[in-house]
Design an enzyme around this catalytic site. Structure first.
Site, PDB file in Angstrom:
ATOM      1  CG  ASP A   1      73.865  41.147  47.808  1.00 43.18           C
ATOM      2  OD1 ASP A   1      73.480  40.184  47.975  1.00 43.18           O
ATOM      3  OD2 ASP A   1      73.279  42.294  47.648  1.00 43.18           O
TER       4      ASP A   1
ATOM      5  CE  LYS B   1      76.585  36.211  52.021  1.00 43.42           C
ATOM      6  NZ  LYS B   1      76.512  37.467  51.293  1.00 43.42           N
TER       7      LYS B   1
ATOM      8  N   GLY C   1      70.286  35.973  47.980  1.00 45.32           N
ATOM      9  CA  GLY C   1      70.552  35.385  46.756  1.00 45.32           C
ATOM     10  C   GLY C   1      72.005  35.323  46.412  1.00 45.32           C
ATOM     11  CG  HIS C   2      74.065  33.079  48.759  1.00 45.16           C
ATOM     12  ND1 HIS C   2      74.519  32.403  49.823  1.00 45.16           N
ATOM     13  CD2 HIS C   2      73.619  34.282  49.148  1.00 45.16           C
ATOM     14  CE1 HIS C   2      74.212  33.142  50.765  1.00 45.16           C
ATOM     15  NE2 HIS C   2      73.805  34.161  50.533  1.00 45.16           N
TER      16      HIS C   2
ATOM     17  CD  GLN D   1      70.564  37.489  55.126  1.00 49.17           C
ATOM     18  OE1 GLN D   1      70.587  36.741  55.857  1.00 49.17           O
ATOM     19  NE2 GLN D   1      69.954  37.102  53.862  1.00 49.17           N
TER      20      GLN D   1
ATOM     21  CG  LEU E   1      91.209  43.513  42.396  1.00 45.89           C
ATOM     22  CD1 LEU E   1      91.111  44.406  43.409  1.00 45.89           C
ATOM     23  CD2 LEU E   1      92.485  42.475  42.218  1.00 45.89           C
TER      24      LEU E   1
HETATM   25  P1  GDP Z   1      76.498  36.716  47.814  1.00 48.81           P
HETATM   26  O1  GDP Z   1      74.952  36.931  48.017  1.00 48.81           O
HETATM   27  O2  GDP Z   1      77.409  37.139  48.624  1.00 48.81           O
HETATM   28  O3  GDP Z   1      76.493  35.301  47.431  1.00 48.81           O
HETATM   29  O4  GDP Z   1      76.441  37.533  46.446  1.00 48.81           O
HETATM   30  P2  GDP Z   1      75.443  37.876  44.932  1.00 48.81           P
HETATM   31  O5  GDP Z   1      75.663  36.714  44.324  1.00 48.81           O
HETATM   32  O6  GDP Z   1      74.331  38.302  45.555  1.00 48.81           O
HETATM   33  O7  GDP Z   1      76.157  38.874  44.415  1.00 48.81           O
HETATM   34  C1  GDP Z   1      77.764  38.981  43.645  1.00 48.81           C
HETATM   35  C2  GDP Z   1      77.750  38.858  42.336  1.00 48.81           C
HETATM   36  O8  GDP Z   1      78.859  39.243  41.699  1.00 48.81           O
HETATM   37  C3  GDP Z   1      76.947  37.923  41.498  1.00 48.81           C
HETATM   38  O9  GDP Z   1      76.561  38.609  40.383  1.00 48.81           O
HETATM   39  C4  GDP Z   1      78.362  37.017  41.075  1.00 48.81           C
HETATM   40  O10 GDP Z   1      78.117  36.388  39.917  1.00 48.81           O
HETATM   41  C5  GDP Z   1      79.341  38.208  40.741  1.00 48.81           C
HETATM   42  N1  GDP Z   1      80.566  37.856  41.174  1.00 48.81           N
HETATM   43  C6  GDP Z   1      81.071  37.267  42.365  1.00 48.81           C
HETATM   44  N2  GDP Z   1      82.513  37.303  42.434  1.00 48.81           N
HETATM   45  C7  GDP Z   1      82.893  38.094  41.433  1.00 48.81           C
HETATM   46  C8  GDP Z   1      83.968  38.692  40.729  1.00 48.81           C
HETATM   47  O11 GDP Z   1      85.127  38.247  41.413  1.00 48.81           O
HETATM   48  N3  GDP Z   1      84.096  39.410  39.820  1.00 48.81           N
HETATM   49  C9  GDP Z   1      82.996  39.794  39.092  1.00 48.81           C
HETATM   50  N4  GDP Z   1      82.949  40.491  38.154  1.00 48.81           N
HETATM   51  N5  GDP Z   1      81.735  39.424  39.415  1.00 48.81           N
HETATM   52  C10 GDP Z   1      81.643  38.682  40.746  1.00 48.81           C
HETATM   53  P1  IMO Z   2      72.810  37.893  50.729  1.00 52.61           P
HETATM   54  O1  IMO Z   2      73.035  36.564  51.348  1.00 52.61           O
HETATM   55  C1  IMO Z   2      71.984  42.163  50.584  1.00 52.61           C
HETATM   56  C2  IMO Z   2      68.901  43.433  53.211  1.00 52.61           C
HETATM   57  C3  IMO Z   2      67.645  44.116  52.369  1.00 52.61           C
HETATM   58  C4  IMO Z   2      67.277  44.987  53.692  1.00 52.61           C
HETATM   59  C5  IMO Z   2      67.661  44.336  55.073  1.00 52.61           C
HETATM   60  C6  IMO Z   2      66.494  43.729  55.649  1.00 52.61           C
HETATM   61  O2  IMO Z   2      72.470  37.809  49.240  1.00 52.61           O
HETATM   62  O3  IMO Z   2      74.162  38.636  50.801  1.00 52.61           O
HETATM   63  P2  IMO Z   2      65.013  41.381  55.076  1.00 52.61           P
HETATM   64  O4  IMO Z   2      64.158  41.082  54.021  1.00 52.61           O
HETATM   65  O5  IMO Z   2      66.238  40.568  55.547  1.00 52.61           O
HETATM   66  O6  IMO Z   2      64.066  41.777  56.213  1.00 52.61           O
HETATM   67  O7  IMO Z   2      65.797  42.982  54.607  1.00 52.61           O
HETATM   68  O8  IMO Z   2      68.701  43.502  54.623  1.00 52.61           O
HETATM   69  N1  IMO Z   2      69.276  42.319  52.724  1.00 52.61           N
HETATM   70  C7  IMO Z   2      70.120  41.942  52.121  1.00 52.61           C
HETATM   71  N2  IMO Z   2      70.890  42.582  51.319  1.00 52.61           N
HETATM   72  N3  IMO Z   2      72.274  40.915  50.530  1.00 52.61           N
HETATM   73  C8  IMO Z   2      71.376  40.064  51.282  1.00 52.61           C
HETATM   74  O9  IMO Z   2      71.584  38.433  51.302  1.00 52.61           O
HETATM   75  C9  IMO Z   2      70.334  40.516  52.039  1.00 52.61           C
HETATM   76  N4  IMO Z   2      69.159  39.881  52.896  1.00 52.61           N
HETATM   77  C10 IMO Z   2      68.672  40.976  53.251  1.00 52.61           C
HETATM   78  O10 IMO Z   2      68.124  44.882  51.246  1.00 52.61           O
HETATM   79  O11 IMO Z   2      68.146  46.376  53.489  1.00 52.61           O
HETATM   80 MG    MG Z   3      73.289  38.049  47.362  1.00 51.12          MG
END
Ligand code: GDP
Ligand code: IMO
Ligand code: MG
Length: 429
Positions: free
Chosen positions: A12, A15, A39-40, A223, A331
């Site tokens: 999270d 990415k 979840g991207h 991840q 940031l």
């Molecule tokens: P990922 O799994 O690495 O793609 O990240 P996620 O989408 O799960 O979580 C990142 C969250 O932060 C999402 O809700 C994005 O919309 C948000 N996000 C990404 N970059 C920024 C940023 O620079 N500032 C803020 N405030 N939110 C951001």
């Molecule tokens: P993205 O790509 C954050 C975590 C779960 C749990 C562990 C194992 O959005 O960054 P699993 O279902 O993979 O067997 O769970 O890994 N986990 C994540 N945490 N971002 C993710 O993906 C994750 N995918 C799995 O919360 O701790």
């Molecule tokens: Mg995510």
């Protein structure tokens, strides 16, 4: 040029936003591991789209998107995601390709994951309950079912019968539950044959061809490094290899083809699920950051645990991934903090630790050593040039650079595609 983008923390990191930002510059985006546990999030013009399986590059028309053989696919999740995108007017056909070798998440995998989590209660891993672990376990155990197996009706039937003989006895004896009817699964899954047939191909051929033609290719890690099954905080990890090495295996590309690896790093740290987290914040700061950063899981909606920036952990990620530069995200979430802490080492039994420990006991019991950095207390979400950032925000970034001895290529100051400050074009695709 071939670039790998990885998460350097516990996932999270943002990415999805960064892949979306960079897709304009590339021809192909490839997911190489994980499944719909990811979840991207991509936000464009105020609209938020969360991708679980399909590469985040899909929102850019005409870019080729590939799901490699290292990914585990729940056909229902795939179908839903394709439908969702099509409803949004995004063209998927003709530019999405799925590896024939990718393993399928079957209903019994999901149930095993859920039952294990439920039976362990608070002591569980805290998985996303998507069946990820059991599917990778079956792959390693050589009883998995691949996309290509789904396309062969007789083969599928034989595999299902064989697998369920064993699995149903576990459901019955270990969990006191009814098992699955192989013919019902077969019937349900044949619905997906058409879908898979449309997208399935030998993606290793496709990706290598693109590379040989001089196209720009981007690997999208899911991840993060500390969730890696080999190098993360085992057993509180996922069941694949998010680190850069995983890209070669998960896409069928040789290591000599990779030009650079970039690491996406949150300006603080989060973790969702259980497991050690040395720099976890006190409840007060954690809540503040969670609210401001909207730190709730993009897949499960669970509140994410929040912590301070940890240079021990990110230095580990720099080493494991061979990172060329960092991309710092979120940031802006630190805007209101009076003081920001940066962990420079761990104290354990009177000793200072600077290399990420492998022992869960040490990770749980160590005390982080912090450097205190004054906050900038100013809105930065509108800033697009590094020079315009408040001097205290620049100091925070400079400290991170110095402590980690690595360049920063991009700083993200908001979730929108354009809320990005590019520091060094030369480090990017
Ligand atoms: P990922 O799994 O690495 O793609 O990240 P996620 O989408 O799960 O979580 C990142 C969250 O932060 C999402 O809700 C994005 O919309 C948000 N996000 C990404 N970059 C920024 C940023 O620079 N500032 C803020 N405030 N939110 C951001
Ligand atoms: P993205 O790509 C954050 C975590 C779960 C749990 C562990 C194992 O959005 O960054 P699993 O279902 O993979 O067997 O769970 O890994 N986990 C994540 N945490 N971002 C993710 O993906 C994750 N995918 C799995 O919360 O701790
Ligand atoms: Mg995510």
């Amino acid at each position: 040029m071939v670039f790998i983008i990885v998460g350097t923390q516990w996932g999270d990191e943002g990415k999805g936003k960064i892949i979306d930002l960079l897709t304009d510059r590339v021809d192909m985006v490839i997911r190489y591991q994980g499944g719909d546990n990811a979840g991207h999030t991509v936000r464009v013009g105020g609209e938020e789209i969360i991708l679980h399986l399909i590469p985040s590059g899909i929102l850019h028309a005409e870019k080729c998107c590939v799901i490699g053989s290292g990914v585990v696919i729940n056909p229902k999740a795939l179908q839903d995601e394709i439908e969702f995108l099509k409803k949004k007017g995004i063209q998927v056909d003709g530019r999405l390709y799925i590896s024939q070798n990718a393993h399928l998440i079957m209903p019994y995998h999901v149930r095993f994951d859920v039952m294990r989590e439920e039976s362990e209660g608070k002591g569980g891993i805290g998985t996303t309950r998507r069946g990820i672990g059991p599917t990778y376990a079956d792959k390693a155990d050589r009883v998995g079912i691949r996309v290509v197996d789904l396309l062969d009706k007789d083969d599928l039937k034989e595999r299902l019968n064989r697998n369920l003989l064993e699995k149903n006895s576990i459901f019955k004896n270990a969990y006191g539950q009814e098992g699955f009817d192989p013919s019902q699964i077969e019937k349900d899954f044949l619905v997906y044959t058409g879908l898979m047939g449309k997208y399935a191909t030998d993606t290793s051929v496709l990706v290598n061809q693109a590379i040989d033609e001089g196209k720009t290719v981007l690997f999208e890690g899911a991840q993060g490094t500390l969730l890696d099954v080999d190098y993360g905080t085992y057993p509180y990890v996922t069941s694949s290899n998010p680190i850069a090495g995983g890209a070669c295996i998960g896409a069928g590309v040789g290591p000599t083809k990779i030009d650079a690896v970039l690491g996406v790093t949150k300006a603080y740290t989060t973790r969702v699920g259980n497991g050690p987290f040395p720099t976890e914040m006190c409840q007060y700061h954690s809540e503040e950051v969670r609210i401001k950063g909207r730190e709730y899981g993009a897949t499960t909606g669970r509140p994410r645990r929040c912590g301070w920036f940890d240079t021990v952990a990110v230095r580990y990620a720099i080493r494991l991934n061979g990172l060329k530069a960092l991309i710092i995200t979120k940031l802006d979430v630190l805007n209101d903090l009076e003081t920001i802490l940066v962990c420079t080492g761990y104290q354990y039994k009177g000793e200072l630790i600077t290399e990420f420990p492998q022992s869960l006991k040490i990770l749980r019991e160590c005390t982080p050593v912090y450097e205190e950095i004054p906050g900038w207390k100013q809105e930065i979400a509108h800033i697009r040039e590094y020079a315009q950032l408040p001097s205290k925000a620049k100091y925070y970034l400079e400290r991170i650079k110095k402590l980690l001895q690595i360049d920063i290529a991009v700083v993200s100051v908001g979730p929108e595609r354009d809320q990005s400050i590019i520091l060094d074009e030369g480090l990017l695709p």
